[in-house]
Every structure is written in structure tokens, then in C-alpha cells.
Design a protein around this motif. Structure first.
Motif, mmCIF file in Angstrom:
data_model
loop_
_atom_site.group_PDB
_atom_site.id
_atom_site.type_symbol
_atom_site.label_atom_id
_atom_site.label_comp_id
_atom_site.label_asym_id
_atom_site.label_seq_id
_atom_site.Cartn_x
_atom_site.Cartn_y
_atom_site.Cartn_z
ATOM 1 N N SER A 56 108.764 68.055 -11.604
ATOM 2 C CA SER A 56 107.556 68.662 -11.024
ATOM 3 C C SER A 56 107.410 70.149 -11.334
ATOM 4 N N THR A 58 108.660 72.477 -9.619
ATOM 5 C CA THR A 58 108.457 73.139 -8.345
ATOM 6 C C THR A 58 109.572 72.749 -7.379
ATOM 7 N N THR A 92 102.012 63.357 -4.814
ATOM 8 C CA THR A 92 102.867 64.530 -4.572
ATOM 9 C C THR A 92 104.336 64.145 -4.437
ATOM 10 N N LYS A 123 106.618 70.796 -3.376
ATOM 11 C CA LYS A 123 106.026 71.789 -2.471
ATOM 12 C C LYS A 123 105.735 73.088 -3.222
ATOM 13 N N ASP A 124 104.710 73.815 -2.749
ATOM 14 C CA ASP A 124 104.451 75.145 -3.289
ATOM 15 C C ASP A 124 105.168 76.183 -2.417
ATOM 16 N N ASP A 125 104.977 77.462 -2.710
ATOM 17 C CA ASP A 125 105.677 78.524 -1.987
ATOM 18 C C ASP A 125 105.295 78.599 -0.509
ATOM 19 N N GLU A 126 104.137 78.053 -0.156
ATOM 20 C CA GLU A 126 103.697 78.057 1.247
ATOM 21 C C GLU A 126 104.115 76.785 1.978
ATOM 22 N N ASN A 128 103.131 73.705 1.109
ATOM 23 C CA ASN A 128 102.131 72.650 0.959
ATOM 24 C C ASN A 128 102.543 71.690 -0.151
ATOM 25 N N VAL A 130 102.219 69.515 -3.379
ATOM 26 C CA VAL A 130 101.460 69.744 -4.610
ATOM 27 C C VAL A 130 101.563 68.523 -5.521
#
Length: 187
Positions: A56, A58, A92, A123-126, A128, A130
Motif C-alpha cells: 500500500s 502507507t 482499504t 491508514k494515512d497520517d491522520e 483515516n 486509504v
């Protein structure tokens, strides 16, 4: 869509396949001289993270773990090898298949210790969720693994639906207790 754009949307299974090996030390053993199952689970979670993150590009978190059956004990001094690949992708999430083998270094004998399936979410940096790239299946084994993952997901949904229904009644299942070592003693 050109080939470069397609590569960003889809990745081959081989692109994120991971293999790690580690010599089993006495510090990882239990009182019976076997390697702790919890230590093996930790290694499996690490390789699942690495494999999913590689696919991913990420950060990924573990959402669930399916069927961890310890088939054979792992001895101190054996070389443990964990193999991981992305078997399935959703929007995701990814299912990472992991195979654990132990090798007796003196004899070369290899035993299958367990296989498991970790569902990982990108997950993204916040924090959430993805979208993850799709999967390019290149051979019959990769197709089989993808289809088996679909079947496991379908069974999980059926199980969840059955036991989360508001009209679930234990009385409908009491007959299952007849062949088990259990007593029901309600007040």
C-alpha cells in the motif's frame, strides 16, 4: 490508461512478498523449552505489517487475525522462516497470508508450524483509511489464494450476521450442547 498509471493502481503479488528468518533463542522459550506462541504471533504481526505496508506504500494496522493453529512446536535453535504475501485486496484492506516453517539446522528437516491470515487496513497520517492498489494475479496459486480469501470473508460475514442479529435466541442452539462436556444450570 498508460502502463505507468496502471502500475500505480495495480501491483503484482511478488512486489510485496516478504520472507524473514530468525534463529530461535532460549530467551523466546516457555517453561517447556518450546518457543512462546505469543512471540511467534508478534513476528507474524510484524511481517503482515511489512507486507501490507509495502503493497500500500502507507502505514497499516491489524484489523483481524484469522485461524492461527499451532501445528508443530518450535524448538530452541531452529531457524524460523516466515513467508508473507498479499492474498486479497479490498478498497482499504488487504489479507496477508503468512506461512511459518521451522528448520532443524543440523538435519535440514523443515516442518510447517502454522499458516494464518491477517487483515490489514491502510491508514494515512491522520488515521483515516486509504485506498490500496489492486492486485495482479499471475498464476493459479495466486488466483486460488485470492478466491479462498473471498470465501473466508464470506464465511466471516455470515458468522457475524448470524450472531449479531437482534432476534438471536440461544434456545435455537441449545441442541448443540448435547455432545459437549457442559451443564446448563440456570436459576
Amino acid at each position: 490508461m498508460n502502463n505507468q498509471q496502471d502500475e500505480k493502481k495495480y501491483k503484482k503479488v511478488d512486489a510485496s512478498r516478504i520472507l524473514i528468518s530468525e534463529l530461535m533463542q532460549p530467551s523466546n522459550s516457555n517453561f517447556n523449552g518450546k518457543i512462546h506462541g505469543g512471540y511467534i504471533l508478534n513476528l507474524m504481526d510484524q511481517i503482515a505489517f511489512a507486507c501490507a505496508s509495502k503493497h500500500s506504500k502507507t502505514y497499516c494496522v491489524t484489523a483481524s487475525v484469522d485461524t492461527v493453529d499451532f501445528l508443530n512446536p518450535i524448538e530452541i535453535g531452529e531457524l524460523l522462516t516466515l513467508k508473507a504475501s498479499v492474498n486479497y485486496v479490498g478498497n482499504t484492506s488487504m489479507v496477508v497470508g503468512i506461512r511459518v516453517e521451522a528448520e532443524n539446522i543440523r538435519t535440514g528437516a523443515i516442518k510447517h508450524c502454522n499458516s494464518s491470515y491477517f487483515t490489514m487496513v491502510a491508514k494515512d497520517d491522520e488515521g483515516n483509511s486509504v485506498e490500496v492498489p489492486g492486485l495482479i494475479l499471475n498464476d493459479k496459486q495466486e488466483i486460488r489464494r485470492f478466491l479462498k480469501s473471498l470465501k473466508r470473508l464470506e464465511m466471516k460475514k455470515l458468522r457475524r450476521r448470524e450472531f449479531e442479529e437482534k432476534d438471536f435466541s440461544p434456545n435455537d442452539y441449545l441442541h448443540l450442547l448435547e455432545d459437549h462436556k457442559v451443564k446448563v444450570m440456570l436459576p
